[in-house]
Design an enzyme around this catalytic site. Structure first.
Site, PDB file in Angstrom:
ATOM      1  CB  SER A   1      -1.048   0.226   1.148  1.00  0.00           C
ATOM      2  OG  SER A   1      -2.005  -0.918   0.824  1.00  0.00           O
TER       3      SER A   1
ATOM      4  CE  LYS B   1      -3.682   0.843  -0.672  1.00  0.00           C
ATOM      5  NZ  LYS B   1      -4.472   0.472   0.439  1.00  0.00           N
TER       6      LYS B   1
ATOM      7  CB  VAL C   1       0.027  -5.604   4.384  1.00  0.00           C
ATOM      8  CG1 VAL C   1      -1.248  -4.800   5.147  1.00  0.00           C
ATOM      9  CG2 VAL C   1      -0.278  -5.981   3.066  1.00  0.00           C
TER      10      VAL C   1
ATOM     11  CE1 TYR D   1      -5.043  -1.094  -4.338  1.00  0.00           C
ATOM     12  CE2 TYR D   1      -5.785  -3.308  -4.109  1.00  0.00           C
ATOM     13  CZ  TYR D   1      -5.423  -2.070  -3.284  1.00  0.00           C
ATOM     14  OH  TYR D   1      -5.233  -1.744  -2.138  1.00  0.00           O
TER      15      TYR D   1
ATOM     16  CE1 TYR E   1      -4.491   1.654   4.608  1.00  0.00           C
ATOM     17  CE2 TYR E   1      -3.080   0.512   5.794  1.00  0.00           C
ATOM     18  CZ  TYR E   1      -3.416   0.700   4.505  1.00  0.00           C
ATOM     19  OH  TYR E   1      -2.790   0.571   3.636  1.00  0.00           O
TER      20      TYR E   1
END
Length: 314
Positions: A69, A72, A263, A197, A245
């Site tokens: 991630s 992103k 992760v 993705y 998050y």
């Protein structure tokens, strides 16, 4: 606090790496992705990149890992370049307070993800890049080219085995994509957006490469000028409030710097006007962020005084 010179900073990094190695609690690897479940949790790396200085490293900083991630951040920068502020019609800018793959808020808010760093929001930003390049191959080429330009390294690549592992087990992400589509917030077929993705998340980098790739977000005059100063400010703001998050507030409290986790155990952290820091330790905490990586960044912030909120706490 006086900024540390190279020798002092190197000593700090070596000390942090040693402390991480000696910590018996490494956290838990992301065992729901088979390729990541096999990663040795006893690894740790940290790298600091600053314009005009050598990139300093400690630990396993030459070992490549899946940035997951953290990717992103780069995709958001590309999507903003393609859509500008129109992107915010499809995705919000608020912290979620939920797990990164939660479907709860997506349902309550009628298919508009809370921010671009939770999975649903990142699927929307990837979808925007895909629409701008018309095919998954073109979207991945654009993302990989951006990351390579940011890092100044053409050797960065996508780990196809990790991507395949995510496609095989990414059922919740498929559910998120179909829910987005049901609300008209997906412009491409779910399998094409998600294929892009998953491959984007499977980009493999070393800590040295990742730290160098984050330099464009520092806002330093001699950093790579890949996005405008205004977008740098806004991306950093989102990293601070949403980059970890439902653990974003904890990271801001402990570290006091914009950061984005993955992760795979990587964290990219930006010290505005000073440095880009990458840390990697595969074991995760309860939020799904690197346990030792978070602790190492808190230690670095305390020892250097690097924080947007001032010097080290008492």
């Amino acid at each position: 606090m006086t900024p540390p010179d190279d020798a002092t900073l190197q000593a700090i990094l070596d000390r942090i790496a040693l402390e991480a190695r000696e910590d018996p609690d490494k956290g838990r690897v992301a065992d729901y992705i088979p390729e990541l479940a096999a990663i040795d949790p006893d690894q740790f790396a940290i790298a600091v990149a600053r314009p005009g200085h050598p990139t300093l490293i400690a630990g396993d900083a030459a070992t490549p890992f899946s940035i997951q991630s953290v990717s992103k951040v780069f995709t958001l920068a590309i999507a903003l370049g393609l859509r500008g502020d129109r992107l915010w019609e499809r995705v919000g800018r608020e912290p979620s307070g939920q797990a990164f793959d939660s479907v709860i808020l997506l349902e309550l808010e009628r298919g508009r993800p809370r921010n671009p760093f939770i999975n649903a929001g990142a699927i929307v930003t990837t979808d925007a890049v895909l629409s701008g390049t018309h095919e998954p191959r073109g979207a991945l080429a654009a993302i990989l080219s951006f990351v390579r330009d940011a890092a100044g390294d053409e050797k960065i690549h996508i780990n196809d085995s990790v991507a395949a592992s995510e496609i095989a087990t990414g059922h919740r992400n498929f559910a998120l994509a179909h829910y987005l589509l049901s609300h008209g917030n997906l412009e491409n077929p779910p399998h094409e957006t998600l294929g892009t993705y998953f491959h984007q998340c499977a980009i493999e980098m070393t800590c040295r490469q990742l730290a160098n790739a984050g330099l464009f977000l520092t806002g330093c005059d001699d950093a790579p000028g890949l996005v405008s100063p205004g977008r740098i400010r806004r991306i950093n703001a989102l990293m601070m409030t949403c980059g970890h998050y439902d653990g974003s507030g904890d990271y801001a409290y402990r570290v006091g710097l914009p950061g984005k986790s993955g992760v795979g155990g990587g964290i990219l952290t930006i010290v505005p006007d000073k440095a880009s820091v990458a840390v990697w330790a595969p074991g995760l905490n309860r939020y799904g962020n690197s346990k030792l990586g978070t602790e190492a960044m808190q230690r670095l912030s305390d020892l250097t005084g690097w924080s947007v909120f001032g010097t080290a706490p008492d």
